[in-house]
Design a protein around this motif. Structure first.
Motif, PDB file in Angstrom:
ATOM      1  N   ASP A 102      58.272  44.629  46.454  1.00 30.33           N
ATOM      2  CA  ASP A 102      58.878  43.560  45.666  1.00 30.33           C
ATOM      3  C   ASP A 102      59.650  42.676  46.626  1.00 30.33           C
ATOM      4  O   ASP A 102      60.628  43.153  47.203  1.00 30.33           O
ATOM      5  CB  ASP A 102      59.799  44.137  44.595  1.00 30.33           C
ATOM      6  N   PRO A 103      59.182  41.478  46.908  1.00 25.67           N
ATOM      7  CA  PRO A 103      58.143  40.759  46.191  1.00 25.67           C
ATOM      8  C   PRO A 103      56.740  41.211  46.595  1.00 25.67           C
ATOM      9  O   PRO A 103      56.544  41.799  47.643  1.00 25.67           O
ATOM     10  CB  PRO A 103      58.367  39.304  46.604  1.00 25.67           C
TER      11      PRO A 103
ATOM     12  N   ARG B 217      50.036  33.702  46.822  1.00 25.44           N
ATOM     13  CA  ARG B 217      50.964  33.384  45.732  1.00 25.44           C
ATOM     14  C   ARG B 217      51.865  34.579  45.484  1.00 25.44           C
ATOM     15  O   ARG B 217      51.397  35.711  45.404  1.00 25.44           O
ATOM     16  CB  ARG B 217      50.205  33.046  44.459  1.00 25.44           C
ATOM     17  N   ARG B 218      53.146  34.290  45.343  1.00 24.49           N
ATOM     18  CA  ARG B 218      54.121  35.349  45.063  1.00 24.49           C
ATOM     19  C   ARG B 218      54.088  35.661  43.578  1.00 24.49           C
ATOM     20  O   ARG B 218      54.151  34.763  42.743  1.00 24.49           O
ATOM     21  CB  ARG B 218      55.520  34.892  45.461  1.00 24.49           C
ATOM     22  N   LEU B 219      53.983  36.957  43.261  1.00 23.24           N
ATOM     23  CA  LEU B 219      54.047  37.387  41.866  1.00 23.24           C
ATOM     24  C   LEU B 219      55.507  37.660  41.521  1.00 23.24           C
ATOM     25  O   LEU B 219      56.188  38.401  42.235  1.00 23.24           O
ATOM     26  CB  LEU B 219      53.211  38.644  41.641  1.00 23.24           C
ATOM     27  N   ASP B 220      55.986  37.069  40.448  1.00 25.10           N
ATOM     28  CA  ASP B 220      57.379  37.257  40.054  1.00 25.10           C
ATOM     29  C   ASP B 220      57.666  38.698  39.663  1.00 25.10           C
ATOM     30  O   ASP B 220      58.760  39.198  39.869  1.00 25.10           O
ATOM     31  CB  ASP B 220      57.750  36.323  38.892  1.00 25.10           C
ATOM     32  N   ASP B 221      56.676  39.355  39.110  1.00 25.76           N
ATOM     33  CA  ASP B 221      56.826  40.745  38.690  1.00 25.76           C
ATOM     34  C   ASP B 221      55.667  41.544  39.281  1.00 25.76           C
ATOM     35  O   ASP B 221      54.506  41.318  38.911  1.00 25.76           O
ATOM     36  CB  ASP B 221      56.815  40.828  37.167  1.00 25.76           C
TER      37      ASP B 221
ATOM     38  N   TRP C 244      52.812  39.719  47.081  1.00 30.16           N
ATOM     39  CA  TRP C 244      52.025  38.502  47.279  1.00 30.16           C
ATOM     40  C   TRP C 244      50.563  38.791  46.999  1.00 30.16           C
ATOM     41  O   TRP C 244      50.037  39.837  47.377  1.00 30.16           O
ATOM     42  CB  TRP C 244      52.220  37.985  48.695  1.00 30.16           C
TER      43      TRP C 244
ATOM     44  N   ASP D 227      52.667  42.736  37.335  1.00 28.89           N
ATOM     45  CA  ASP D 227      51.591  41.815  36.959  1.00 28.89           C
ATOM     46  C   ASP D 227      50.301  42.126  37.721  1.00 28.89           C
ATOM     47  O   ASP D 227      49.211  41.947  37.189  1.00 28.89           O
ATOM     48  CB  ASP D 227      51.990  40.360  37.219  1.00 28.89           C
TER      49      ASP D 227
ATOM     50  N   HIS E 152      53.657  36.695  52.558  1.00 29.70           N
ATOM     51  CA  HIS E 152      52.579  35.706  52.608  1.00 29.70           C
ATOM     52  C   HIS E 152      51.591  36.059  53.727  1.00 29.70           C
ATOM     53  O   HIS E 152      51.995  36.416  54.825  1.00 29.70           O
ATOM     54  CB  HIS E 152      53.232  34.347  52.849  1.00 29.70           C
TER      55      HIS E 152
END
Length: 133
Positions: free
Chosen positions: A78-79, A57-61, A81, A64, A12
């Motif tokens: 990974d993760p 915002r955290r991207l799940d993949d 942001w 993306d 973040h």
């Protein structure tokens, strides 16, 4: 009209990174919260808005990000942001706003990508002479 940017990071983008990044470019830049902390706005000493940075915002993949940017990322933590930035597009503020966006990305350990509505494509927010790896 604003210039659109995205900052991609492994974590973040916090207020400390914003302050460090902004101060590295212009120590007189002011900062204020919007929408109960959902965004930070950086302003000149006479109140001109240089940029608005929205909550990360955290991207799940992480893949993306490549889909949204229109090109695959060479490496992606990974993760991953995603932080959206609307920066001043009018002279003489555009250059300062762009330098601050890049500096915030550096302070947060990430990269900055710029968006062009006229082309409809993201492009790397590289400094003069740099190349994408």
């Amino acid at each position: 009209m604003s210039a659109e940017w995205t900052i991609l990071t492994a974590g973040h983008v916090d207020a400390a990174a914003v302050l460090v990044g902004a101060a590295a470019v212009d120590p007189d830049v002011g900062i204020r919260q919007l929408w109960e902390g959902d965004a930070l706005q950086l302003v000149t000493d006479d109140g001109v808005v240089l940029l608005t940075l929205f909550q990360s915002r955290r991207l799940d993949d992480p893949s993306d990000a490549g889909r949204l940017l229109g090109h695959p990322l060479s490496t992606a933590p990974d993760p991953l942001w995603w932080s959206e930035v609307h920066a001043a597009a009018q002279p003489p503020f555009r250059g300062t706003a762009e330098r601050i966006v890049r500096s915030i990305a550096d302070a947060a350990g990430g990269t900055a990508e710029s968006w062009s509505w006229s082309t409809g494509l993201y492009r790397m927010g590289l400094r003069d002479g740099e190349q994408r790896h």
